[in-house]
Design an enzyme around this catalytic site. Structure first.
Site, PDB file in Angstrom:
ATOM      1  CG  ASP A 109      87.859  68.336 -91.525  1.00  0.00           C
ATOM      2  OD1 ASP A 109      89.095  68.153 -91.559  1.00  0.00           O
ATOM      3  OD2 ASP A 109      87.208  68.368 -90.466  1.00  0.00           O
TER       4      ASP A 109
ATOM      5  CG  ASP B 114      82.931  66.919 -89.216  1.00  0.00           C
ATOM      6  OD1 ASP B 114      82.129  67.866 -89.387  1.00  0.00           O
ATOM      7  OD2 ASP B 114      83.980  67.031 -88.563  1.00  0.00           O
TER       8      ASP B 114
ATOM      9  CE  LYS C 210      88.951  65.266 -88.791  1.00  0.00           C
ATOM     10  NZ  LYS C 210      89.314  66.334 -87.832  1.00  0.00           N
ATOM     11  N   PRO C 211      90.967  60.217 -91.546  1.00  0.00           N
ATOM     12  CG  PRO C 211      92.894  58.949 -91.191  1.00  0.00           C
ATOM     13  CD  PRO C 211      92.440  60.341 -91.498  1.00  0.00           C
ATOM     14  CB  ALA C 212      88.760  61.275 -87.157  1.00  0.00           C
ATOM     15  CG  ASN C 213      85.728  63.703 -90.399  1.00  0.00           C
ATOM     16  OD1 ASN C 213      85.304  63.569 -89.260  1.00  0.00           O
ATOM     17  ND2 ASN C 213      86.184  64.852 -90.857  1.00  0.00           N
TER      18      ASN C 213
END
Length: 222
Positions: free
Chosen positions: A29, A47, A31-34
């Site tokens: 998973d 995450d 992604k930039p948010a992680n």
């Protein structure tokens, strides 16, 4: 933040994923948010809730079920393929992030992410990588990114997993090579600029000497 600093931070995130891969752990998973950057510049990949230990996961069909964020999931994740449990699946997700860094916007939006699962290895791998390169090079609202990073992004986003970098470690090395080359180019540019300053100062000194010599000759002739 300079472009080089952003790429350096991304490289450090990739190295964290590379460490996980060396321990046979797949994030699934990315992604930039992680990717979190602390106030002191530290880079954390967070995450790991759907991460899997590959040797155990490959024995269970339950581990293959779709996990992750659709816009950053690999084609094999969308298809619930066993290949989704390989490091190359994380490499695709990292490629989506690098594309977003270079282009300034995501490769896929949530409502278009389902197209990824329809990519064909045999029919679309060359076509798609060319599309990625053209999208980055021909952007009209931003300067063209470095060719080496464009090519790396296209490799990471190849629908054929055999054509991608086989682990995050390979991606980290490519980023390090580009950063080292960029620093050498910057150092060379600084030296050239200093040399030009010295040459200009020397030329001004020469002209001043000429003027003084002419003034002295005029005084002697009086």
């Amino acid at each position: 933040w300079t472009f080089q600093r952003i790429i350096e931070s991304f490289r450090r995130a990739v190295e964290a994923v590379a460490f996980a891969h060396s321990r046979k752990v797949i994030h699934r998973d990315l992604k930039p948010a992680n990717i979190m950057i602390g106030s002191h510049g530290e880079v954390l990949v967070v995450d790991w809730g759907v991460a899997v230990y590959w040797p155990s996961a490959k024995k269970s069909t339950a581990s293959i079920r779709t996990s992750g964020t659709p816009a950053y999931m690999s084609p094999e994740q969308h298809k619930n393929s066993k290949d989704a449990l390989k490091a190359t699946s994380d490499v695709w997700s990292l490629g989506c992030i690098l594309y977003e860094i270079l282009r300034g916007e995501p490769l896929f939006q949530p409502d278009t992410a389902e197209r990824v699962g329809k990519l064909s290895i045999k029919k679309d791998n060359t076509k798609f990588t060319v599309l990625i390169k053209n999208s980055l090079i021909n952007a009209t609202d931003a300067p063209s990114p470095p060719t080496a990073l464009v090519n790396l992004t296209a490799r990471m986003l190849n629908p054929n997993i055999e054509e991608r970098p086989q682990s995050a470690a390979e991606v980290a090395l490519a980023l390090s090579n580009w950063l080292n080359g960029s620093r050498r180019s910057q150092d060379a540019a600084k030296i050239i600029a200093q040399a030009e300053d010295v040459a200009m100062a020397a030329n001004m000194a020469f002209e001043e000497a000429q003027n003084l010599r002419e003034t002295a000759q005029k005084l002697e002739n009086k």
